[in-house]
Each structure stands twice: as structure tokens, then as C-alpha cells.
Design a protein around this motif. Structure first.
Motif, PDB file in Angstrom:
ATOM      1  N   GLU A 120       0.906  -1.238  -0.051  1.00 32.76           N
ATOM      2  CA  GLU A 120       0.036  -0.069  -0.047  1.00 32.76           C
ATOM      3  C   GLU A 120       0.856   1.269   0.033  1.00 32.76           C
ATOM      4  OE1 GLU A 120      -2.452  -0.522   3.661  1.00 32.76           O
ATOM      5  OE2 GLU A 120      -3.218  -2.392   2.970  1.00 32.76           O
ATOM      6  N   ALA A 121       0.271   2.440  -0.480  1.00 38.93           N
ATOM      7  CA  ALA A 121       1.017   3.625  -0.580  1.00 38.93           C
ATOM      8  C   ALA A 121       0.225   4.737  -0.140  1.00 38.93           C
ATOM      9  CB  ALA A 121       1.615   3.941  -1.897  1.00 38.93           C
ATOM     10  N   PRO A 122       0.722   5.970   0.179  1.00 40.13           N
ATOM     11  CA  PRO A 122      -0.127   7.015   0.493  1.00 40.13           C
ATOM     12  C   PRO A 122      -0.747   7.440  -0.970  1.00 40.13           C
ATOM     13  CG  PRO A 122       1.739   7.456   1.634  1.00 40.13           C
ATOM     14  CD  PRO A 122       2.050   6.012   0.834  1.00 40.13           C
ATOM     15  N   THR A 123      -2.268   7.823  -0.772  1.00 43.07           N
ATOM     16  CA  THR A 123      -2.660   8.317  -1.934  1.00 43.07           C
ATOM     17  C   THR A 123      -2.019   9.251  -2.802  1.00 43.07           C
ATOM     18  OG1 THR A 123      -4.352   9.822  -0.966  1.00 43.07           O
ATOM     19  CG2 THR A 123      -5.086   7.606  -1.307  1.00 43.07           C
ATOM     20  N   ASP A 124      -1.554  10.292  -2.141  1.00 40.64           N
ATOM     21  CA  ASP A 124      -0.912  11.391  -2.622  1.00 40.64           C
ATOM     22  C   ASP A 124       0.386  11.022  -3.366  1.00 40.64           C
ATOM     23  OD1 ASP A 124       0.809  11.225  -0.514  1.00 40.64           O
ATOM     24  OD2 ASP A 124       0.447  13.431   0.055  1.00 40.64           O
ATOM     25  N   GLN A 125       0.975   9.897  -3.326  1.00 44.52           N
ATOM     26  CA  GLN A 125       2.471   9.600  -3.793  1.00 44.52           C
ATOM     27  C   GLN A 125       2.228   8.519  -4.957  1.00 44.52           C
ATOM     28  OE1 GLN A 125       5.203   8.062  -0.786  1.00 44.52           O
ATOM     29  NE2 GLN A 125       4.666   9.607   0.906  1.00 44.52           N
ATOM     30  N   ILE A 126       1.032   8.176  -5.133  1.00 48.71           N
ATOM     31  CA  ILE A 126       0.615   7.227  -6.214  1.00 48.71           C
ATOM     32  C   ILE A 126       0.517   8.021  -7.757  1.00 48.71           C
ATOM     33  CG2 ILE A 126      -0.967   5.448  -7.344  1.00 48.71           C
ATOM     34  CD1 ILE A 126      -1.396   4.674  -4.332  1.00 48.71           C
ATOM     35  N   GLU A 127       1.672   7.753  -8.627  1.00 47.55           N
ATOM     36  CA  GLU A 127       1.380   8.473  -9.765  1.00 47.55           C
ATOM     37  C   GLU A 127       1.618   7.444 -10.846  1.00 47.55           C
ATOM     38  OE1 GLU A 127       1.119  11.647 -10.218  1.00 47.55           O
ATOM     39  OE2 GLU A 127       1.446  12.326  -8.104  1.00 47.55           O
ATOM     40  N   PRO A 128       1.170   7.798 -12.143  1.00 42.77           N
ATOM     41  CA  PRO A 128       1.392   7.017 -13.319  1.00 42.77           C
ATOM     42  C   PRO A 128       2.989   6.637 -13.599  1.00 42.77           C
ATOM     43  CG  PRO A 128      -0.290   8.782 -13.531  1.00 42.77           C
ATOM     44  CD  PRO A 128       0.512   9.075 -12.388  1.00 42.77           C
ATOM     45  N   LEU A 129       2.999   5.498 -14.336  1.00 44.03           N
ATOM     46  CA  LEU A 129       4.344   4.987 -14.599  1.00 44.03           C
ATOM     47  C   LEU A 129       4.555   5.493 -16.022  1.00 44.03           C
ATOM     48  CD1 LEU A 129       7.080   3.422 -14.343  1.00 44.03           C
ATOM     49  CD2 LEU A 129       5.789   1.350 -14.793  1.00 44.03           C
ATOM     50  N   TYR A 130       5.268   6.482 -16.257  1.00 46.40           N
ATOM     51  CA  TYR A 130       5.469   7.080 -17.640  1.00 46.40           C
ATOM     52  C   TYR A 130       6.856   6.867 -18.171  1.00 46.40           C
ATOM     53  CZ  TYR A 130       1.126  10.072 -17.216  1.00 46.40           C
ATOM     54  OH  TYR A 130      -0.068  10.405 -17.050  1.00 46.40           O
ATOM     55  N   LEU A 131       7.062   5.947 -19.197  1.00 44.86           N
ATOM     56  CA  LEU A 131       8.257   5.515 -19.749  1.00 44.86           C
ATOM     57  C   LEU A 131       8.846   6.655 -20.730  1.00 44.86           C
ATOM     58  CD1 LEU A 131       8.003   1.722 -19.665  1.00 44.86           C
ATOM     59  CD2 LEU A 131       8.833   3.037 -18.054  1.00 44.86           C
ATOM     60  N   ARG A 132       7.977   7.399 -21.139  1.00 47.02           N
ATOM     61  CA  ARG A 132       8.381   8.417 -22.110  1.00 47.02           C
ATOM     62  C   ARG A 132       7.523   9.689 -21.982  1.00 47.02           C
ATOM     63  NH1 ARG A 132       6.131   5.337 -27.470  1.00 47.02           N
ATOM     64  NH2 ARG A 132       4.040   5.920 -27.001  1.00 47.02           N
ATOM     65  N   PRO A 133       7.711  10.876 -22.517  1.00 45.31           N
ATOM     66  CA  PRO A 133       7.014  11.951 -22.443  1.00 45.31           C
ATOM     67  C   PRO A 133       5.628  11.953 -23.336  1.00 45.31           C
ATOM     68  CG  PRO A 133       8.974  12.567 -23.722  1.00 45.31           C
ATOM     69  CD  PRO A 133       9.143  11.235 -23.146  1.00 45.31           C
ATOM     70  N   PRO A 134       4.927  12.616 -22.884  1.00 47.87           N
ATOM     71  CA  PRO A 134       3.680  12.569 -23.837  1.00 47.87           C
ATOM     72  C   PRO A 134       3.714  13.379 -24.901  1.00 47.87           C
ATOM     73  CG  PRO A 134       3.356  14.302 -21.896  1.00 47.87           C
ATOM     74  CD  PRO A 134       4.580  13.367 -21.717  1.00 47.87           C
ATOM     75  N   ASP A 135       2.757  12.972 -25.851  1.00 49.90           N
ATOM     76  CA  ASP A 135       2.972  13.696 -27.176  1.00 49.90           C
ATOM     77  C   ASP A 135       2.859  15.263 -27.063  1.00 49.90           C
ATOM     78  OD1 ASP A 135       2.979  11.364 -28.622  1.00 49.90           O
ATOM     79  OD2 ASP A 135       0.770  11.327 -28.794  1.00 49.90           O
ATOM     80  N   ALA A 136       1.869  15.683 -26.186  1.00 48.68           N
ATOM     81  CA  ALA A 136       1.912  17.186 -26.099  1.00 48.68           C
ATOM     82  C   ALA A 136       3.188  17.953 -25.678  1.00 48.68           C
ATOM     83  CB  ALA A 136       0.863  17.585 -24.779  1.00 48.68           C
ATOM     84  N   LYS A 137       4.068  17.050 -24.995  1.00 48.64           N
ATOM     85  CA  LYS A 137       5.207  17.811 -24.364  1.00 48.64           C
ATOM     86  C   LYS A 137       6.411  17.592 -25.597  1.00 48.64           C
ATOM     87  CE  LYS A 137       9.297  17.349 -21.215  1.00 48.64           C
ATOM     88  NZ  LYS A 137       9.618  16.638 -20.114  1.00 48.64           N
TER      89      LYS A 137
END
Length: 234
Positions: A205-222
């Protein structure tokens, strides 16, 4: 333990609940007639239906949420929803890798030598992949083109069973490298809510504010913004 599982890493969001490892309810939210994912439209509806099937929120012991890798928009919707519900219901939240959930399903198939190779189609001619043996992660999730992925498979001394929409897209390269790709009609190619719950039940388990998506590359917009910086007038 009763676990509510959610994963929105692919175009097919999955929601379900298990009680002591037994499926209470599970569903896949498939894309609409226009091919667009319907995560924002139906995710909460299916969550409430799964919770009701499990006996109500007071019966839920934890929420398990897939954190990717996968669709940027889908992951943001799923994780934000899980975080909000965990806070509102005062429930623990357990993050898990979406590839690990897919690998759990592969491991239940007759995988060659016990190696599970989950592969998501990452678009842009690339794949998200990882390697597992009996639930243990041998390769951490990574993003690669088909040639690099095939090169890594060739280095293995055992034959992995590959599945996922990325395995289907790059089936020729994977099979040429020595992997076995599950038949196209096999349901093992999709993440299942029961496997999200199973992996999530054992996850930390983890604190809710510490759970983030696992991004392996920058999004298209960036990428577009960075590209436009080099264009006169951009």
C-alpha cells in the motif's frame, strides 16, 4: 480480503472485485463504436456495480489500481478516480504495474519455461514490455522498438510466452527472436480485473498522494512543444 481492482492503462479499462481470491464481479469497458476509450464515461458506474456486488463499500478492504505503463489519458483517469475513492472511503490504496497484471494472466497459461512476456502497444512504432518468471520481475518495464525488443528476447536462454496488443502487433519480430506469441483469439492478450486484484492484494500500500502513473516516455503534447520551440514562429 475483498479487493476492488481498477486498470485503465489500455483502451479496454477493467474493473472488478475479488473475495479471498475468488471473482465476485469483473468487467471490461470496451471502446465505443467510434473506437474511443470510454474510461471517463463508464468507469465510476462499473466501480459502483462491482462494489455493490461485493456487498457495499463497508466490505471492501483495499483498492488496487494499475499505474501503467500505458495510455497517458487513461492512466490519469484511473489513478485519479482510485485516489479520490480511497480518500472518500478511507481505504488503503495499492499501486501495481499494469504489465504485472497482464503477466499474471500469462502465467496461468501454459507458458514455455515459466517466462511471461507482457507487451503493450505503445504506439509510435514502440512497445511497453517487461519479463516475469512465476510472478517475479526479471526485466523492469521499458519502452522499445520492435528490433530492440527482439534483441533482448534473443538473449534469453528460455522461450517466453508473449501476450498483449503489443505482442500481436510485433508478433513477427518476437517469433523470429524465439518467443511464442499466444494465438490472437486468446483472452490472455487483455488485462483482466481478476489479475489486477490478485497482484494488488499482494502489493504494498502507498499514500494516495504518492501514487503516480508510470510514464516511460514524455507525452505527445510535451514532444510537440519541444519540437515547436525549434520551428521559427513556434
Amino acid at each position: 480480503m475483498i479487493v476492488l481492482g481498477v486498470d485503465t492503462s489500455t483502451d479496454h479499462a477493467v474493473v472488478g472485485a475479488t473475495a479471498d481470491g475468488e471473482v465476485v464481479r469483473e468487467v471490461s469497458v470496451d471502446p465505443g463504436p467510434d473506437g474511443r476509450p470510454r474510461h471517463s464515461e463508464l468507469l465510476l458506474v462499473e466501480i459502483e456495480r462491482s462494489v455493490e456486488a461485493a456487498g457495499g463499500w463497508e466490505r471492501i478492504d483495499r483498492i488496487a489500481v494499475g499505474i501503467g505503463p500505458g495510455s497517458f489519458t487513461g492512466l490519469r483517469i484511473g489513478i485519479a478516480t482510485a485516489r479520490a475513492l480511497a480518500q472518500a472511503q478511507d481505504l488503503p490504496l495499492a499501486p501495481l504495474g499494469s504489465l504485472a497484471a497482464l503477466a499474471r494472466g500469462i502465467s496461468e497459461a501454459p507458458a514455455q519455461d515459466g517466462l511471461a512476456l507482457p507487451v503493450f502497444d505503445a504506439r509510435r512504432g514502440e512497445a511497453f514490455a517487461a519479463l516475469f518468471r512465476n510472478g517475479d520481475e526479471l526485466w523492469a518495464p521499458f519502452v522499445a522498438g520492435p528490433d530492440e525488443l527482439a534483441a533482448r528476447v534473443r538473449e534469453l536462454d528460455r522461450t517466453p510466452l508473449a501476450a498483449g496488443d503489443g505482442a500481436l502487433r510485433f508478433a513477427a519480430e518476437l517469433e523470429a527472436a524465439g518467443a511464442t506469441v499466444a494465438p490472437p483469439e486468446d483472452p490472455v492478450h487483455r488485462v483482466a480485473a481478476r489479475h489486477v486484484c490478485a497482484v494488488g492484494e499482494a502489493a504494498v500500500e502507498a499514500p494516495t498522494d504518492q501514487i503516480e502513473p508510470l510514464y516511460l516516455r514524455p507525452p505527445d503534447a510535451k514532444r510537440w512543444r519541444e519540437r515547436n520551440r525549434g520551428v521559427p514562429g513556434g
